[in-house]
Write a protein that holds these residues in place. Structure first.
Motif, PDB file in Angstrom:
ATOM      1  N   GLN A  75      37.475  27.862  67.203  1.00 56.16           N
ATOM      2  CA  GLN A  75      38.302  26.941  68.003  1.00 56.16           C
ATOM      3  C   GLN A  75      37.761  25.370  67.506  1.00 56.16           C
ATOM      4  O   GLN A  75      38.726  24.399  67.449  1.00 56.16           O
ATOM      5  CB  GLN A  75      37.802  26.878  69.654  1.00 56.16           C
ATOM      6  CG  GLN A  75      38.527  25.823  70.412  1.00 56.16           C
ATOM      7  CD  GLN A  75      39.908  26.189  70.543  1.00 56.16           C
ATOM      8  OE1 GLN A  75      40.845  25.530  69.870  1.00 56.16           O
ATOM      9  NE2 GLN A  75      40.215  26.949  71.678  1.00 56.16           N
ATOM     10  N   ARG A  78      39.731  24.700  64.409  1.00 60.18           N
ATOM     11  CA  ARG A  78      41.231  24.536  64.967  1.00 60.18           C
ATOM     12  C   ARG A  78      41.252  22.867  65.272  1.00 60.18           C
ATOM     13  O   ARG A  78      42.221  22.195  65.012  1.00 60.18           O
ATOM     14  CB  ARG A  78      41.561  25.193  65.706  1.00 60.18           C
ATOM     15  CG  ARG A  78      42.018  26.845  65.068  1.00 60.18           C
ATOM     16  CD  ARG A  78      43.063  27.477  66.014  1.00 60.18           C
ATOM     17  NE  ARG A  78      42.177  27.791  67.279  1.00 60.18           N
ATOM     18  CZ  ARG A  78      41.443  29.071  67.600  1.00 60.18           C
ATOM     19  NH1 ARG A  78      41.253  29.748  66.586  1.00 60.18           N
ATOM     20  NH2 ARG A  78      40.868  29.095  68.690  1.00 60.18           N
ATOM     21  N   THR A  79      39.901  22.538  65.801  1.00 61.76           N
ATOM     22  CA  THR A  79      40.173  21.064  66.775  1.00 61.76           C
ATOM     23  C   THR A  79      39.738  19.917  65.569  1.00 61.76           C
ATOM     24  O   THR A  79      39.217  18.891  66.009  1.00 61.76           O
ATOM     25  CB  THR A  79      39.586  20.872  67.966  1.00 61.76           C
ATOM     26  OG1 THR A  79      38.232  21.543  67.707  1.00 61.76           O
ATOM     27  CG2 THR A  79      40.119  21.754  69.118  1.00 61.76           C
ATOM     28  N   ALA A  82      41.721  16.783  65.444  1.00 59.31           N
ATOM     29  CA  ALA A  82      41.468  15.916  66.763  1.00 59.31           C
ATOM     30  C   ALA A  82      40.409  15.383  66.747  1.00 59.31           C
ATOM     31  O   ALA A  82      40.231  14.034  67.289  1.00 59.31           O
ATOM     32  CB  ALA A  82      41.709  17.053  67.922  1.00 59.31           C
ATOM     33  N   LYS A 140      39.737  24.114  73.740  1.00 58.36           N
ATOM     34  CA  LYS A 140      40.111  23.162  72.645  1.00 58.36           C
ATOM     35  C   LYS A 140      39.620  21.760  72.956  1.00 58.36           C
ATOM     36  O   LYS A 140      39.202  21.101  71.945  1.00 58.36           O
ATOM     37  CB  LYS A 140      41.631  23.165  72.476  1.00 58.36           C
ATOM     38  CG  LYS A 140      42.529  22.747  73.281  1.00 58.36           C
ATOM     39  CD  LYS A 140      43.975  22.743  72.794  1.00 58.36           C
ATOM     40  CE  LYS A 140      44.917  22.001  74.051  1.00 58.36           C
ATOM     41  NZ  LYS A 140      46.137  22.002  73.715  1.00 58.36           N
ATOM     42  N   GLU A 141      39.842  21.161  74.262  1.00 60.31           N
ATOM     43  CA  GLU A 141      39.408  19.979  74.627  1.00 60.31           C
ATOM     44  C   GLU A 141      37.594  19.864  74.598  1.00 60.31           C
ATOM     45  O   GLU A 141      37.235  18.727  73.891  1.00 60.31           O
ATOM     46  CB  GLU A 141      39.640  19.579  76.238  1.00 60.31           C
ATOM     47  CG  GLU A 141      41.119  19.613  76.560  1.00 60.31           C
ATOM     48  CD  GLU A 141      41.771  20.705  76.688  1.00 60.31           C
ATOM     49  OE1 GLU A 141      43.045  20.925  76.916  1.00 60.31           O
ATOM     50  OE2 GLU A 141      41.007  21.835  76.808  1.00 60.31           O
ATOM     51  N   ALA A 144      36.948  19.845  70.719  1.00 59.10           N
ATOM     52  CA  ALA A 144      37.310  18.367  70.223  1.00 59.10           C
ATOM     53  C   ALA A 144      36.239  17.018  70.470  1.00 59.10           C
ATOM     54  O   ALA A 144      35.980  16.251  69.915  1.00 59.10           O
ATOM     55  CB  ALA A 144      38.700  17.768  70.501  1.00 59.10           C
ATOM     56  N   ALA A 308      43.548  12.026  70.297  1.00 59.84           N
ATOM     57  CA  ALA A 308      43.533  13.275  70.639  1.00 59.84           C
ATOM     58  C   ALA A 308      45.390  13.361  70.759  1.00 59.84           C
ATOM     59  O   ALA A 308      45.966  14.487  70.224  1.00 59.84           O
ATOM     60  CB  ALA A 308      43.164  13.625  72.179  1.00 59.84           C
ATOM     61  N   PHE A 313      47.845  16.862  70.967  1.00 63.17           N
ATOM     62  CA  PHE A 313      47.526  17.469  72.203  1.00 63.17           C
ATOM     63  C   PHE A 313      48.494  16.934  73.280  1.00 63.17           C
ATOM     64  O   PHE A 313      48.899  15.633  72.989  1.00 63.17           O
ATOM     65  CB  PHE A 313      46.025  16.922  72.759  1.00 63.17           C
ATOM     66  CG  PHE A 313      44.935  17.769  72.302  1.00 63.17           C
ATOM     67  CD1 PHE A 313      44.827  18.200  70.747  1.00 63.17           C
ATOM     68  CD2 PHE A 313      43.587  17.729  72.853  1.00 63.17           C
ATOM     69  CE1 PHE A 313      43.801  18.673  70.246  1.00 63.17           C
ATOM     70  CE2 PHE A 313      42.732  18.473  72.226  1.00 63.17           C
ATOM     71  CZ  PHE A 313      42.713  19.112  70.931  1.00 63.17           C
TER      72      PHE A 313
END
Length: 382
Positions: A75, A78-79, A82, A140-141, A144, A308, A313
């Motif tokens: 994860q 992937r971020t 962001a 994901k948040e 990030a 973001a 997002f």
């Protein structure tokens, strides 16, 4: 006596945390607030001593080490986009508007830029705890926010070094950047090659908890050299946690370090933030304090949220990320201390900014909870 103060802190922190949860807020909020009550500003039961600061420092280092252990690396990858956008825009917006605010209150250009840089800093240790309590650290948040915090720390410190070199301080920008490059290069190499070897060497030792001791050694060494390189110690601890998370000892280390951290050191860290607050100097400038507090919260929230959003997002997720970047924490306090020492901040403005940092820290947990609750309600309705 220190032992009496520790007993008072642990008792009060656990009770206040429980009350906070019963009121629908993260436990960390209660711990922060009870620190103000225990400290010199209210009851005066606990004093902001050097040894309490050291115990508190261990607490935040262990907290970020645990965050590294818990990070979902897939994860995290992937971020990455962001995190970059959030880190950059989370600096640009507070820096620009902080500079404008500094000019508006009559500061010189250098002092106004310094104010903007201070408002650009982020410390996610409070957000990490709030995210853990909401089971969102691996989201994901959460990923990030953690990635953006690393980028934010690097950029703000480099920008600060640039400003200090322009104002005549004995700071060389090239040396500052080189130290950071060397630190991250060496830290990544050691995380990849040395950390697994150290844990394997300690594992067969005929002493109790040898692996846990090895993990703590790794954590503290990474934190120490991060501090020496001008990177926050919490970033070094986070990298150490990530390194250990790739080994077969991850779960054992996580369970026991969490027990060590949350039984004493982490509660002391949260509570000591409130203990350190001194309102007397700031209350003379109450409207400035309120204005800068509002500016600090909104600029980081909006700037990071825009980053973001640009990374793809949703608006709900973007504002959740923005909320997680609001707390300025110990990073901003360190920068404020530099400003006071170099005369870029007056004592009165320093006192105001210490309270501003506290406000951003206290606001972050309930803000995160409210936004995530709204996000989940929207997702369920859809």
């Amino acid at each position: 006596m220190l032992i009496v103060q520790l007993a008072a802190i642990l008792f009060a922190a656990k009770i206040a945390g429980d009350i906070s949860v019963r009121l629908g807020q993260p436990a960390v909020l209660g711990k922060l607030l009870i620190g103000i009550v225990l400290g010199p500003s209210v009851l005066g039961i606990v004093q902001d001593t050097d040894i309490l600061k050291e115990i508190s420092q261990i607490g935040v280092i262990l907290l970020m080490f645990i965050a590294g252990l818990e990070t979902d690396i897939d994860q995290f990858k992937r971020t990455g986009k962001a995190a970059t956008y959030v880190g950059v825009l989370g600096i640009v917006v507070p820096l620009a508007l902080g500079y404008a605010a500094g000019v508006a209150i009559g500061l010189s250009m250098e002092k106004a830029v310094f104010l903007g840089l201070l408002l650009s800093a982020t410390s996610v240790s409070i957000s990490v705890q709030a995210l853990k309590e909401m089971d969102q650290l691996k989201s994901k948040e959460g990923s990030a926010i953690l990635g953006a915090a690393v980028i934010d720390d690097i950029l703000v410190i480099i920008a600060l070094a640039f400003l200090m070199s322009l104002t005549g301080s004995d700071v060389h920008l090239g040396a500052v950047i080189l130290k950071k490059i060397i630190f991250f290069a060496v830290a990544i190499l050691l995380a990849w090659k040395a950390v697994p070897v150290v844990l394997r060497l300690f594992a067969p030792l005929r002493v109790s908890e040898s692996v846990i001791s090895a993990a703590l050694i790794i954590c503290f060494v990474f934190a120490y050299f991060a501090e020496i390189a001008g990177v926050a110690a919490i970033i070094g601890a986070y990298i150490a946690g990530l390194a250990v998370s790739f080994t077969s000892y991850k779960q054992e280390v996580f369970e026991k370090i969490e027990t060590i951290g949350y039984s004493i050191f982490v509660p002391v860290f949260f509570t000591s933030i409130g203990v350190a607050v001194e309102f007397s100097g700031a209350l003379k400038h109450i409207w400035l304090m309120i204005g800068l507090s509002g500016l600090a919260v909104l600029t980081k929230l909006v700037g990071a949220a825009l980053g973001a959003k640009l990374a793809g997002f949703s608006w709900n997720s973007s504002f959740a990320v923005g909320a997680g970047m609001v707390s300025r924490g110990e990073v901003a306090l360190i920068i404020a201390g530099i400003g006071l020492e170099t005369k870029l901040l007056t004592p009165d403005l320093f006192a105001v900014l210490v309270v501003v940092v506290l406000v951003t820290t206290i606001v972050t947990p309930p803000l995160l909870k409210a936004i995530f609750k709204g996000k989940q309600a929207t997702e369920q309705a859809a």
